[in-house]
Design a protein around this motif. Structure first.
Motif, PDB file in Angstrom:
ATOM      1  N   ARG A  88       0.866  -1.671   0.397  1.00  7.13           N
ATOM      2  CA  ARG A  88      -0.198  -0.014   0.113  1.00  7.13           C
ATOM      3  C   ARG A  88       0.637   0.774  -0.193  1.00  7.13           C
ATOM      4  O   ARG A  88       0.745   2.237  -0.913  1.00  7.13           O
ATOM      5  N   ARG A  92       0.285   3.861  -3.900  1.00  6.27           N
ATOM      6  CA  ARG A  92       0.163   5.556  -3.654  1.00  6.27           C
ATOM      7  C   ARG A  92       0.610   6.098  -4.090  1.00  6.27           C
ATOM      8  O   ARG A  92       0.362   7.492  -4.189  1.00  6.27           O
ATOM      9  N   GLY A 130      -5.552  -0.950  -1.906  1.00  4.75           N
ATOM     10  CA  GLY A 130      -5.364  -0.563  -0.523  1.00  4.75           C
ATOM     11  C   GLY A 130      -6.814  -1.486  -0.368  1.00  4.75           C
ATOM     12  O   GLY A 130      -7.988  -0.552   0.967  1.00  4.75           O
ATOM     13  N   SER A 132      -9.735  -1.512  -1.526  1.00  4.25           N
ATOM     14  CA  SER A 132     -10.819  -0.864  -1.994  1.00  4.25           C
ATOM     15  C   SER A 132     -12.295  -1.060  -2.985  1.00  4.25           C
ATOM     16  O   SER A 132     -11.952  -1.791  -3.443  1.00  4.25           O
ATOM     17  N   ARG A 134     -13.447  -0.057  -5.628  1.00  2.55           N
ATOM     18  CA  ARG A 134     -13.372   0.241  -6.498  1.00  2.55           C
ATOM     19  C   ARG A 134     -11.935  -0.666  -6.864  1.00  2.55           C
ATOM     20  O   ARG A 134     -12.426  -1.396  -8.385  1.00  2.55           O
ATOM     21  N   SER A 194     -15.604   3.547  -4.729  1.00  2.00           N
ATOM     22  CA  SER A 194     -14.251   4.286  -4.274  1.00  2.00           C
ATOM     23  C   SER A 194     -13.565   3.752  -4.578  1.00  2.00           C
ATOM     24  O   SER A 194     -13.262   2.543  -3.768  1.00  2.00           O
ATOM     25  N   GLY A 195     -12.332   4.615  -4.651  1.00  2.00           N
ATOM     26  CA  GLY A 195     -11.060   3.856  -4.167  1.00  2.00           C
ATOM     27  C   GLY A 195     -10.232   4.207  -2.750  1.00  2.00           C
ATOM     28  O   GLY A 195      -9.149   4.467  -3.133  1.00  2.00           O
ATOM     29  N   ARG A 196     -11.246   4.887  -1.981  1.00  2.00           N
ATOM     30  CA  ARG A 196     -10.715   4.462  -0.656  1.00  2.00           C
ATOM     31  C   ARG A 196     -10.555   3.492   0.009  1.00  2.00           C
ATOM     32  O   ARG A 196     -11.368   2.927  -0.528  1.00  2.00           O
ATOM     33  N   PRO A 197      -9.611   2.768   0.232  1.00  2.00           N
ATOM     34  CA  PRO A 197      -9.715   1.577   1.430  1.00  2.00           C
ATOM     35  C   PRO A 197     -10.009   2.179   2.614  1.00  2.00           C
ATOM     36  O   PRO A 197     -10.774   3.103   3.179  1.00  2.00           O
ATOM     37  N   ASP A 198     -10.603   0.252   2.702  1.00  2.00           N
ATOM     38  CA  ASP A 198     -11.287   0.353   3.911  1.00  2.00           C
ATOM     39  C   ASP A 198     -10.561   0.717   5.570  1.00  2.00           C
ATOM     40  O   ASP A 198      -9.922   0.551   5.719  1.00  2.00           O
ATOM     41  N   PRO A 199     -10.995   2.149   5.779  1.00  2.00           N
ATOM     42  CA  PRO A 199     -10.266   2.267   6.847  1.00  2.00           C
ATOM     43  C   PRO A 199      -9.930   1.006   8.311  1.00  2.00           C
ATOM     44  O   PRO A 199      -8.705   1.858   9.097  1.00  2.00           O
ATOM     45  N   THR A 202      -7.115  -0.593   6.810  1.00  2.00           N
ATOM     46  CA  THR A 202      -5.732  -0.278   6.794  1.00  2.00           C
ATOM     47  C   THR A 202      -5.340   0.219   8.576  1.00  2.00           C
ATOM     48  O   THR A 202      -4.450  -0.272   8.260  1.00  2.00           O
TER      49      THR A 202
END
Length: 443
Positions: A88, A92, A130, A132, A134, A194-199, A202
């Motif tokens: 990860r 980034r 990540g 995510s 996506r 969404s391209g945001r990872p699972d908090p 993470t």
């Protein structure tokens, strides 16, 4: 009767989506109720419903279950060794995280099944993308495009063999069509997920107390994932009737390399060996092995229940009967390719198996290619490609692949239908349009 059964099937799908929306009902329970309810509505007896569901459940877990377990164990080892966090961190800085996942899916789609390929690549996906939504959607749609249009994927092999089509032409035409379908799937995934990872995931992956040799672990995870993909592709090559890799005991050995238990042993053992990770008590209930099995249990149940629903649908015969209704429609010229595409798509959507859809649709088309003007070598090849494109859409609740992508992306069933299922439909529509255009240009 077949249309009525199809209507009942659609009603079961809608009810499952409504029941699981906002967490009202656990998806496994909803899927079991939907499957059994559909069987009763379709006119099956209690004994028939119970036997079909149990048989489908067991067959699916036998074919896919240990591969999913292998992926879960590998994911836990990757987290504990720091491999996930390392990947990860590196990803980034990349210009795009979707591109490498799409390319991995394009290659891995040549393996024996897209579900198995998604499972073995899932630990690597969690690092690169990540974890995510996506990343799961990009990988799933890439696998779908490749598996339906490229050799030696079993779906393509079935259509080409039955229709006696030209494999060289199929490779030359299928690759650009698959690439365009891949680009469409990637663009669609970027637009709707969404391209945001699972908090939470993470935070767990970056827990400094669990990290051990992250750089070595990241390299090991990448190598092991590629090895498992290679085993799945070798299994596909071994299944080719002409036996390009040799016959007899050699062929049986090559096919066995892609079996779930081999993937489990090779994936887990090789990752432990190459990463150099050893967690005290890792093989106990409280170690990485116990954590992995606890996490993967709900997914295994969903995959098995999807197989049960698929088997019930197959037992009703509604897929073949509804497909046969299309045989009366005979489009002229290049539009004749719509028939093999529609046959495969209807069968796949109603009974869940891409390979069964390809084999059945190709069998229906055997005596029709000449009357439809597709009897020449190019026509037969395009018809086989049209079957492959149709056999990959629409993936939904009666397909274990759907549940792997849904769970990987953290989607509810409704959200997965609106993203992954719709994505496979759009890819199939693009593929058949391109194939028709090629027929018009080359006829």
């Amino acid at each position: 009767m077949s249309l009525t059964q199809a209507a009942y099937f659609l009603a079961a799908l809608v009810l499952l989506v409504l029941a699981t929306g906002r967490g009202r009902v656990q998806p496994f329970i909803a899927l079991v109720v939907a499957g059994v309810g559909f069987g009763y509505a379709a006119g099956m007896s209690t004994s028939h419903v119970g036997k079909a569901f149990g048989l489908g459940f067991g067959q699916t877990l036998n074919a896919l279950g240990l591969t999913v377990v292998a992926a879960a164990l590998m994911a836990e080892i990757a987290d504990a060794s720091g491999a996930t966090a390392r990947l990860r961190q590196r990803a980034r800085g990349w210009r795009s995280q979707s591109a490498p996942l799409a390319l991995l899916g394009l290659v891995a789609g040549l393996g024996s099944t897209p579900a198995a390929a998604f499972a073995v690549l899932d630990p690597l996906r969690r690092g690169i993308g990540g974890d995510s939504p996506r990343s799961a959607l990009v990988l799933g749609l890439a696998l779908s495009a490749s598996h339906g249009l490229l050799i030696p994927a079993p779906v393509m092999l079935a259509g080409l063999t039955i229709l006696q089509a030209d494999w060289t032409q199929a490779a030359a035409i299928g690759l650009p069509v698959a690439l365009l379908a891949l680009l469409l799937g990637t663009a669609f995934a970027r637009a709707v997920a969404s391209g945001r990872p699972d908090p939470a995931d993470t935070a767990r992956a970056l827990d400094g107390e669990t990290l051990h040799a992250p750089r070595r672990g990241a390299l090991a995870l990448t190598l092991v994932s590629l090895v498992l993909v290679g085993l799945l592709i070798v299994q596909s090559l071994g299944d080719i009737a002409s036996e390009p890799l040799g016959g007899g005991s050699n062929r049986e050995f090559l096919i066995a390399l892609g079996r779930p238990v081999i993937l489990l042993l090779v994936g887990t053992g090789l990752l432990l060996l190459l990463s150099g990770h050893w967690e005290p008590g890792g093989l106990t209930e409280k170690g990485w092995a116990g954590r992995a099995l606890t996490k993967v249990a709900p997914l295994l149940l969903l995959v098995g229940a999807a197989g049960g629903l698929s088997k019930i649908a197959q037992e009703t015969g509604m897929a073949e009967m509804n497909a046969e209704r299309l045989l009366g429609f005979a489009p002229a010229g290049a539009l004749a390719l719509l028939l093999p595409f529609a046959l495969a798509a209807v069968i796949k959507t109603l009974q869940g198996s891409s390979l069964v859809a390809a084999i059945t649709a190709a069998g229906m088309m055997m005596e029709l290619v000449d009357p439809l003007g597709l009897g020449d070598p190019a026509g037969r090849t395009l018809a086989a490609l049209a079957i492959g494109a149709g056999a990959m859409c629409v993936s939904h609740i009666n397909d274990g692949f759907f549940w792997l992508v849904a769970r990987g992306g953290g989607f509810t069933p409704g959200a997965a239908l609106a993203r992954f299922s719709l994505g496979t439909a759009l890819q199939g529509a693009l593929a058949i349009v391109l194939l028709i255009a090629i027929r018009l240009l080359t006829a």
